[in-house]
Design a protein around this motif. Structure first.
Motif, PDB file in Angstrom:
ATOM      1  N   THR A 162       0.848  -1.162   0.000  1.00 51.93           N
ATOM      2  CA  THR A 162       0.000   0.000   0.000  1.00 51.93           C
ATOM      3  C   THR A 162       0.896   1.227   0.000  1.00 51.93           C
ATOM      4  N   LEU A 163       0.571   2.176  -0.859  1.00 51.90           N
ATOM      5  CA  LEU A 163       1.349   3.400  -0.972  1.00 51.90           C
ATOM      6  C   LEU A 163       0.529   4.573  -0.480  1.00 51.90           C
ATOM      7  N   GLU A 164       1.226   5.627  -0.043  1.00 47.82           N
ATOM      8  CA  GLU A 164       0.550   6.824   0.430  1.00 47.82           C
ATOM      9  C   GLU A 164       1.471   8.015   0.237  1.00 47.82           C
ATOM     10  N   GLU A 165       0.872   9.183  -0.031  1.00 41.15           N
ATOM     11  CA  GLU A 165       1.647  10.401  -0.146  1.00 41.15           C
ATOM     12  C   GLU A 165       2.231  10.765   1.211  1.00 41.15           C
ATOM     13  N   MET A 166       3.469  11.247   1.213  1.00 46.53           N
ATOM     14  CA  MET A 166       4.086  11.723   2.459  1.00 46.53           C
ATOM     15  C   MET A 166       3.530  13.106   2.755  1.00 46.53           C
ATOM     16  N   ASP A 167       2.937  13.347   3.840  1.00 48.00           N
ATOM     17  CA  ASP A 167       2.428  14.669   4.208  1.00 48.00           C
ATOM     18  C   ASP A 167       1.343  15.140   3.239  1.00 48.00           C
ATOM     19  N   SER A 168       0.909  16.366   3.420  1.00 52.33           N
ATOM     20  CA  SER A 168      -0.134  16.922   2.569  1.00 52.33           C
ATOM     21  C   SER A 168       0.449  17.554   1.308  1.00 52.33           C
ATOM     22  N   ASP A 169       1.770  17.724   1.255  1.00 50.22           N
ATOM     23  CA  ASP A 169       2.422  18.316   0.099  1.00 50.22           C
ATOM     24  C   ASP A 169       2.789  17.213  -0.884  1.00 50.22           C
ATOM     25  N   PRO A 170       2.161  17.184  -2.078  1.00 45.73           N
ATOM     26  CA  PRO A 170       2.430  16.115  -3.043  1.00 45.73           C
ATOM     27  C   PRO A 170       3.890  16.037  -3.483  1.00 45.73           C
ATOM     28  N   SER A 171       4.652  17.121  -3.351  1.00 49.29           N
ATOM     29  CA  SER A 171       6.048  17.095  -3.795  1.00 49.29           C
ATOM     30  C   SER A 171       6.968  16.391  -2.801  1.00 49.29           C
ATOM     31  N   CYS A 172       6.414  15.904  -1.697  1.00 52.62           N
ATOM     32  CA  CYS A 172       7.234  15.182  -0.701  1.00 52.62           C
ATOM     33  C   CYS A 172       7.445  13.731  -1.071  1.00 52.62           C
ATOM     34  N   GLY A 173       6.751  13.227  -2.082  1.00 51.25           N
ATOM     35  CA  GLY A 173       6.947  11.861  -2.526  1.00 51.25           C
ATOM     36  C   GLY A 173       5.964  10.881  -1.921  1.00 51.25           C
ATOM     37  N   VAL A 174       6.248   9.600  -2.153  1.00 57.71           N
ATOM     38  CA  VAL A 174       5.339   8.512  -1.778  1.00 57.71           C
ATOM     39  C   VAL A 174       6.099   7.501  -0.926  1.00 57.71           C
ATOM     40  N   VAL A 175       5.447   7.016   0.135  1.00 58.11           N
ATOM     41  CA  VAL A 175       6.035   6.004   1.013  1.00 58.11           C
ATOM     42  C   VAL A 175       5.165   4.753   1.022  1.00 58.11           C
ATOM     43  N   ILE A 176       5.778   3.659   1.414  1.00 59.20           N
ATOM     44  CA  ILE A 176       5.067   2.391   1.594  1.00 59.20           C
ATOM     45  C   ILE A 176       4.463   2.414   2.991  1.00 59.20           C
ATOM     46  N   VAL A 177       3.147   2.245   3.081  1.00 56.97           N
ATOM     47  CA  VAL A 177       2.471   2.272   4.380  1.00 56.97           C
ATOM     48  C   VAL A 177       1.864   0.927   4.754  1.00 56.97           C
ATOM     49  N   GLY A 178       1.927  -0.029   3.848  1.00 56.54           N
ATOM     50  CA  GLY A 178       1.387  -1.348   4.145  1.00 56.54           C
ATOM     51  C   GLY A 178       1.989  -2.394   3.236  1.00 56.54           C
ATOM     52  N   ILE A 179       2.124  -3.595   3.761  1.00 56.42           N
ATOM     53  CA  ILE A 179       2.619  -4.746   2.993  1.00 56.42           C
ATOM     54  C   ILE A 179       1.622  -5.868   3.181  1.00 56.42           C
ATOM     55  N   SER A 180       1.109  -6.394   2.081  1.00 56.01           N
ATOM     56  CA  SER A 180       0.170  -7.505   2.147  1.00 56.01           C
ATOM     57  C   SER A 180       0.914  -8.781   2.530  1.00 56.01           C
ATOM     58  N   PRO A 181       0.411  -9.515   3.534  1.00 52.35           N
ATOM     59  CA  PRO A 181       1.077 -10.765   3.925  1.00 52.35           C
ATOM     60  C   PRO A 181       1.160 -11.780   2.781  1.00 52.35           C
ATOM     61  N   GLU A 182       0.256 -11.672   1.813  1.00 49.94           N
ATOM     62  CA  GLU A 182       0.249 -12.600   0.681  1.00 49.94           C
ATOM     63  C   GLU A 182       1.025 -12.069  -0.514  1.00 49.94           C
ATOM     64  N   GLY A 183       1.530 -10.848  -0.441  1.00 47.01           N
ATOM     65  CA  GLY A 183       2.183 -10.213  -1.586  1.00 47.01           C
ATOM     66  C   GLY A 183       3.639 -10.599  -1.758  1.00 47.01           C
ATOM     67  N   ASN A 184       4.206 -10.154  -2.885  1.00 44.33           N
ATOM     68  CA  ASN A 184       5.595 -10.477  -3.219  1.00 44.33           C
ATOM     69  C   ASN A 184       6.590  -9.887  -2.230  1.00 44.33           C
ATOM     70  N   ALA A 185       6.348  -8.674  -1.739  1.00 44.16           N
ATOM     71  CA  ALA A 185       7.281  -8.042  -0.799  1.00 44.16           C
ATOM     72  C   ALA A 185       7.382  -8.878   0.477  1.00 44.16           C
ATOM     73  N   ALA A 186       6.246  -9.290   1.024  1.00 40.02           N
ATOM     74  CA  ALA A 186       6.254 -10.086   2.256  1.00 40.02           C
ATOM     75  C   ALA A 186       6.930 -11.441   2.022  1.00 40.02           C
ATOM     76  N   LYS A 187       6.656 -12.059   0.882  1.00 37.83           N
ATOM     77  CA  LYS A 187       7.274 -13.359   0.578  1.00 37.83           C
ATOM     78  C   LYS A 187       8.793 -13.224   0.449  1.00 37.83           C
ATOM     79  N   SER A 188       9.238 -12.168  -0.222  1.00 40.73           N
ATOM     80  CA  SER A 188      10.672 -11.937  -0.379  1.00 40.73           C
ATOM     81  C   SER A 188      11.321 -11.650   0.972  1.00 40.73           C
ATOM     82  N   ASN A 189      10.681 -10.791   1.778  1.00 41.94           N
ATOM     83  CA  ASN A 189      11.207 -10.479   3.108  1.00 41.94           C
ATOM     84  C   ASN A 189      11.263 -11.731   3.981  1.00 41.94           C
ATOM     85  N   ALA A 190      10.208 -12.549   3.938  1.00 46.90           N
ATOM     86  CA  ALA A 190      10.172 -13.783   4.738  1.00 46.90           C
ATOM     87  C   ALA A 190      11.296 -14.718   4.326  1.00 46.90           C
ATOM     88  N   ASN A 191      11.582 -14.774   3.034  1.00 46.19           N
ATOM     89  CA  ASN A 191      12.666 -15.616   2.536  1.00 46.19           C
ATOM     90  C   ASN A 191      14.017 -15.136   3.077  1.00 46.19           C
TER      91      ASN A 191
END
Length: 192
Positions: free
Chosen positions: A1-30
């Motif tokens: 899950t992605l989300e804008e950093m702060d209310s200013d769109p020019s601050c970029g985007v951060v990861i705010v959630g990882i699905s337990p069934e998703g590729n990121a979680a599987k790679s991290n678990a490995n």
């Protein structure tokens, strides 16, 4: 899950959630399932993980560190390939905390384990919130070798091999992330 950093769109985007069934979680678990065979002198475990709170720096080589959420989603959606390469940034001095199934978060020293578990959507049972009842107890695995100090000096280890994994008990209600570790692995539930 992605989300804008702060209310200013020019601050970029951060990861705010990882699905337990998703590729990121599987790679991290490995990464964490093979932790005892990794050589912490070659590269840090944390560099191999995608974490909640990581900032997206580029997508397939296209800089997006200062882009809005909509622009970042467009870069992902309009990619000419089935494989997307992310370059991510992480706050200097942070520690990767892994909750069992590859749910990793970039944590600051002094942050409460219970707070971090809630950010990862990991359910922790609490009763007293003071550590007395031991309901929220878990086992923490951590490396023998610590990161270098911010002044460049080395942190002393206890003389064991750099691949040794230590364990200690923590309580989510009162436990806090220590300084100078690249990673910590929290074993919750029946994992200990």
């Amino acid at each position: 899950t992605l989300e804008e950093m702060d209310s200013d769109p020019s601050c970029g985007v951060v990861i705010v959630g990882i699905s337990p069934e998703g590729n990121a979680a599987k790679s991290n678990a490995n990464v964490f399932s093979n932790i005892k065979s990794l050589d912490n002198n070659d590269s840090t475990v944390g560099d191999k993980c995608i974490c909640i709170r990581d900032k997206i720096i580029s997508i397939n080589g296209n800089a997006c560190h200062d882009q809005s959420f909509d622009n970042v989603v467009d870069l992902i959606s309009n990619a000419d390939t089935n494989t997307i390469t992310l370059e991510i940034g992480r706050l200097q001095g942070s520690t990767v905390v892994n909750y069992g199934d590859g749910l990793c978060i970039s944590a600051k020293p002094g942050e409460n384990y219970g707070f971090l578990a809630s950010k990862c959507n990991v359910d922790i049972n609490y009763e007293c919130r003071s550590g007395a009842c031991q309901t929220c107890m878990a086992i923490l695995e951590f490396p023998n070798k610590r990161k270098e100090k911010s002044d460049g000096g080395n942190v002393e280890d206890d003389g064991r091999g750099s691949n040794d994994i230590h364990r200690r008990t923590i309580f989510h209600c009162i436990g806090k992330v220590p300084r100078n570790y690249d990673w910590l692995h929290v074993l919750t539930g029946n994992g200990y």
